[in-house]
Design an enzyme around this catalytic site. Structure first.
Site, mmCIF file in Angstrom:
data_model
loop_
_atom_site.group_PDB
_atom_site.id
_atom_site.type_symbol
_atom_site.label_atom_id
_atom_site.label_comp_id
_atom_site.label_asym_id
_atom_site.label_seq_id
_atom_site.Cartn_x
_atom_site.Cartn_y
_atom_site.Cartn_z
ATOM 1 C CB SER A 81 41.668 5.449 58.601
ATOM 2 O OG SER A 81 41.486 4.168 59.154
ATOM 3 C CG ASP A 129 47.170 3.191 63.600
ATOM 4 O OD1 ASP A 129 46.157 2.609 64.017
ATOM 5 O OD2 ASP A 129 47.139 4.076 62.741
ATOM 6 C CG HIS A 133 43.746 4.877 63.685
ATOM 7 N ND1 HIS A 133 44.340 4.370 62.550
ATOM 8 C CD2 HIS A 133 42.498 5.236 63.302
ATOM 9 C CE1 HIS A 133 43.487 4.410 61.542
ATOM 10 N NE2 HIS A 133 42.368 4.935 61.968
#
Length: 681
Positions: free
Chosen positions: A533, A618, A653
Site C-alpha cells: 500500500s 481494491d 486491498h
C-alpha cells in the site's frame, strides 16, 4: 520461451499548472473493459508460467506455514453485558465461528455466526461490525463479498436465528444500538468515492431510515459508536489533522446530537466518558505527543478542559482504557510500548515491567468497566504472542493464552532479536528491529528482507510471525525499518515523513539498507525489500532512487501513481488524503509529488527483480496503479530481471479472505525470494 505481455500505448494528455504529462496506460482505468481484464489475465498467466518451476515448492511452503498454525483454535473469551464471547476456528475450515455463553463458561454455547456456512459460494467473504443489542436478544453485523470494504448490514434474532427484514447496503458494516433495543445508528458510504459521510438512524421494522448527520467536507469521514460507559452514542468526524465529535444520550435516541467541541483545523482530540466527566486525548496547546485532559459532561467548552496528564516531549500517549477504579494509559517512549496504570484515587501509579530490547505490548479487549482486571497482549520478534490477565490492585498476572507454534521445530532460544540504528544524511538516527537465527554469521552473504510502511503515523511494531519462520529457517535475516512517517519515535517522527517531508521516508529506508550492507548483515546481491500500500509507494520510490542496492522487491497493492490519483477526487479516499500527501491542486505540492511519484519517475535503466501484487476490487489502491506501473517498467527498463504482476481477480486491498487462502499468497511471495537465492526446498 514465454514472452512478457506488452500493453498497448494510447497516449493520454494530463495537464495541470501548465505542466503536461503523457500517460500511455491511462486506458487501464476501466475495470469493465475486456482489454483491461485480458491484460491482467495475461500478466497472471505470464507470472504463473515463469514461476511454474516453483509451484511444487509453493505447495510445500503453504503446508509448512499451515502446519505451524493450530487449526482448531479459539480466542480468549471476553465478558460483555452478562455473556462470555468466543471466536473459534475448526480444523479444515477457513472462517471463524462466533459463539457466546451466559454468565459462566460452564453454560451451554449459543451460536451467533458460522462464517464457513455463510461464505459458501462466495469467492470473497468478510463479516465485521458485530453489535449486540443491550437486551442481548439481537445482533447487527456487516457482510462484504467483494473485498471493496463496502458492507451490507443485517439484523438477526439471536434466539430464533432468523433475520429481521431490515437490511442496509453500502455501509461501513458497523452500527450502534440505542438503549431502547429498537434503534440502530449506522454509517453510509458514498457509492463512488466510498467515503463514509452519512449517519442514519434505523428503527426496527420501519422501511425509511432517518438521515441524522451528513459530513459536507470531502476531506472528512465519519463513524458512529457507543461509549464504554454505554451512556452516549457518539458521532466522530475525522480527517488526518482535525477531529469533531457529536454526542447523544443513548437513552434518548430521538433526541438531537450535540457538538462536543467544534472542529478547529489542526486540533486533534478523542473522547472517553466516565463518571460525569469526559476524558480528552488531544494535541491542544501544541501538545505534539498528546496530553490527557478532562471536562464535566455539561461544561464541554474547550476553555473548561483541565490537564490530567501533561504533555511530554519524549513520550507519546497513544490510547487510554477507562475502568471504574483505574485509568490505563498506553504510551510509547524511545520507540517502545509502555502501559501505565493509575488509580483514580491517586494511591497507585506504575508501569508494567517489560525487559526485552524490542517487543510489542498493547491493551487487549477490555469491554467490562467495573473490574480490576486488565487484559493485555505481549509478543516479540522471537516470542510468540500471549494474552495476559493482570490484576491492577494486586499486580499479579495470569497468562490466559500463549500462541502455539506447532510442528515441534520452533525453539525461541534458536533466534536472536536486536535493535540497531542507522544515521541519515541529516544526522537523524533511524531505528531498525532485526531477527535472525543465532547461527547466522555477519559475513555479507546472508539473504535479508527489509520491510517498512512509513505513512499515516502507522507504526509497525516488532511482532512475532509463524509465517516468517519459513524465511528465518532458510537463512534469511528479517528487518523492520522504523522510518519517518510512522510514529515509532513519537508524533514528530510522523510529521517529519509526510507532506513536504515525505522523501525522508524513502531516504531513511535507503540509509538503513546501506547500513545493513556496511555492517555485513547482507550485500546488494542478497538484499530484498518489501512493502504494501503506502509501503508499496516506498518500494517504488527506492527502486527509482537506488535500484543497485536490491536484488529483489515485493510491492503489494502499491500506491505508485501519486499525482494522478491525488488529482482525481472521484477515486475512493483521495480527498481525505490531502493532509497526508498534500493537495496537488496547489503547485507546491504538485511539483513535490511529481518529483517522487514512482510511476512518473520510471526511467530507462536497470531495475531489480520485482513481484508486484494487487486486487481487482481494491478500494484503497486501485488495481490500475500497479498495472500501469508494470506496463511502463516493461517498456522502459534496460535489464533482463524478472518483473511479475499478480492480480487477485476476486479480492481487494487485504487479499484473499479465507484464513489459509492468504497463506498461498505468502508462499508465492516467499518462493519468489527463495528462487532468486537458489533455494528450492
Amino acid at each position: 520461451m514465454t514472452n512478457p505481455p506488452l500493453a498497448k500505448k494510447i497516449p493520454h494528455q494530463l495537464e495541470k499548472h501548465d505542466d503536461i504529462r503523457i500517460d500511455n496506460y491511462f486506458w487501464m482505468k476501466d475495470r469493465t473493459h475486456p482489454e483491461v481484464i485480458d491484460y491482467l489475465n495475461a500478466e497472471n498467466n505470464y507470472c504463473d508460467a515463469k514461476m511454474a518451476h516453483t509451484k511444487s515448492f509453493q505447495k510445500d511452503l503453504f503446508e509448512e506455514m499451515k502446519a505451524r498454525i493450530k487449526e482448531d483454535d479459539s480466542s480468549v473469551p471476553y465478558k460483555y453485558n452478562g455473556y462470555w464471547y468466543i471466536t473459534k476456528f475448526e480444523k479444515g475450515k477457513d472462517y471463524p465461528i462466533y459463539t457466546r455463553k451466559k454468565d459462566t463458561l460452564d453454560n451451554p454455547e449459543e451460536l451467533l455466526f458460522d462464517c464457513n456456512e455463510m461464505a459458501e459460494g462466495e469467492s470473497y467473504f468478510k463479516l465485521a461490525g458485530i453489535s449486540i443489542s443491550p437486551d442481548n436478544k439481537k445482533v447487527s453485523y456487516g457482510i462484504d463479498t467483494t473485498g471493496r470494504r463496502n458492507y451490507t448490514i443485517y439484523i438477526k434474532n439471536i434466539k430464533s436465528g432468523k433475520l429481521e427484514n431490515d437490511k442496509v447496503a453500502n455501509t461501513t458494516g458497523s452500527s450502534s444500538w440505542a438503549n431502547d433495543n429498537q434503534t440502530l445508528f449506522y454509517t453510509k458510504k458514498d457509492e463512488i468515492t466510498l467515503r463514509a459521510y452519512q449517519i442514519y438512524k434505523h428503527k426496527l421494522g420501519e422501511n425509511k431510515d432517518e438521515l441524522i448527520f451528513q459530513e459536507g467536507d470531502e476531506t472528512f469521514g465519519v463513524t458512529v459508536y457507543k461509549s464504554k460507559s454505554r451512556k452516549y452514542i457518539i458521532i466522530a468526524c475525522y480527517s488526518t489533522l482535525t477531529n469533531e465529535y457529536h454526542i447523544l444520550n443513548a437513552d434518548e435516541p430521538n433526541g438531537k446530537f450535540e457538538v462536543f467541541q467544534p472542529r478547529v483545523r489542526g486540533l486533534e482530540y478523542s473522547i472517553s466518558h466516565y463518571d460525569e466527566h469526559f476524558y480528552i486525548l488531544t494535541n491542544k496547546d501544541k501538545a505534539t505527543n498528546f496530553k490527557l485532559m478532562k471536562c464535566k459532561e455539561e461544561h464541554r467548552d474547550i476553555k473548561d478542559w483541565d490537564d490530567v496528564i501533561t504533555h511530554r516531549k519524549d513520550v507519546l500517549i497513544e490510547n487510554i482504557d477507562i475502568f471504574k477504579d483505574y485509568l490505563v494509559v498506553s504510551e510509547r517512549s524511545n520507540g517502545l510500548n509502555e502501559i501505565r496504570i493509575k488509580r483514580w484515587d491517586g494511591t497507585q501509579d506504575y508501569y508494567l515491567p517489560f525487559d526485552n530490547e524490542t517487543y510489542t505490548a498493547y491493551t487487549n479487549t477490555n469491554i467490562e468497566f467495573d473490574t480490576e482486571i486488565l487484559r493485555y497482549g505481549y509478543n516479540a520478534l522471537t516470542t510468540p504472542a500471549s494474552i495476559i490477565e493482570f490484576n491492577m490492585r494486586t499486580k499479579t498476572k495470569t497468562i490466559l493464552k500463549e500462541q502455539q507454534v506447532l510442528g515441534g521445530k520452533f525453539k525461541k532460544e534458536n533466534y536472536i532479536s536486536e535493535r540497531i540504528w542507522a544515521i541519515a544524511d541529516d544526522g537523524t538516527k533511524i531505528p531498525m528491529s532485526i531477527v535472525y537465527r543465532k547461527d547466522v554469521k555477519k559475513d555479507g552473504n546472508n539473504p535479508l528482507l527489509q520491510y517498512a510502511y512509513g505513512s499515516y503515523g502507522s507504526t509497525v511494531d516488532p511482532y512475532f510471525s509463524t509465517i516468517r519462520l519459513s524465511l528465518l529457517d532458510r537463512g534469511f535475516i528479517y528487518v523492520i525499518a522504523h522510518v519517518r512517517g510512522g510514529e515509532y519515535l513519537g508524533r514528530q517522527w510522523y510529521k517529519d515523513g509526510k507532506l513536504l517531508n515525505k522523501k525522508n521516508t524513502f531516504t531513511d529506508f535507503v540509509t538503513c539498507s546501506i547500513h545493513l550492507i556496511k555492517e555485513r548483515y547482507t550485500s546488494s546481491k542478497h538484499l530484498y525489500a518489501m512493502g504494501g500500500s503506502a509501503g508499496g509507494l516506498l518500494m517504488g520510490a527506492i527502486v527509482n532512487k537506488a535500484p543497485e542496492l536490491y536484488n529483489g522487491i515485493i510491492a503489494a497493492v502499491p500506491f505508485v501513481d501519486v499525482v494522478t490519483t491525488m488529482l482525481d477526487d472521484s477515486i475512493p479516499l483521495t480527498t481525505g488524503e490531502y493532509d497526508e500527501w498534500g493537495n496537488p491542486n496547489d503547485i507546491l505540492y504538485y511539483n513535490y509529488m511529481k518529483s517522487y511519484s514512482p510511476y512518473d519517475n520510471v526511467e530507462a535503466k536497470d531495475y531489480p527483480n520485482m513481484l508486484i501484487t494487487t486486487g481487482l476490487h481494491d478500494s484503497q489502491v486501485q488495481y490500475w496503479e500497479p498495472a500501469k506501473w508494470v506496463a511502463k517498467l516493461r517498456d522502459m527498463k534496460t535489464d533482463s530481471n524478472q518483473l511479475y504482476l499478480k492480480t487477485n481477480m476476486d479480492a481487494g486491498h487485504g487479499g484473499a479472505s479465507g484464513r489459509f487462502e492468504s497463506l498461498k499468497e505468502d508462499a508465492e511471495e516467499f518462493a519468489f525470494l527463495f528462487d532468486l537465492e537458489g533455494i528450492s526446498s
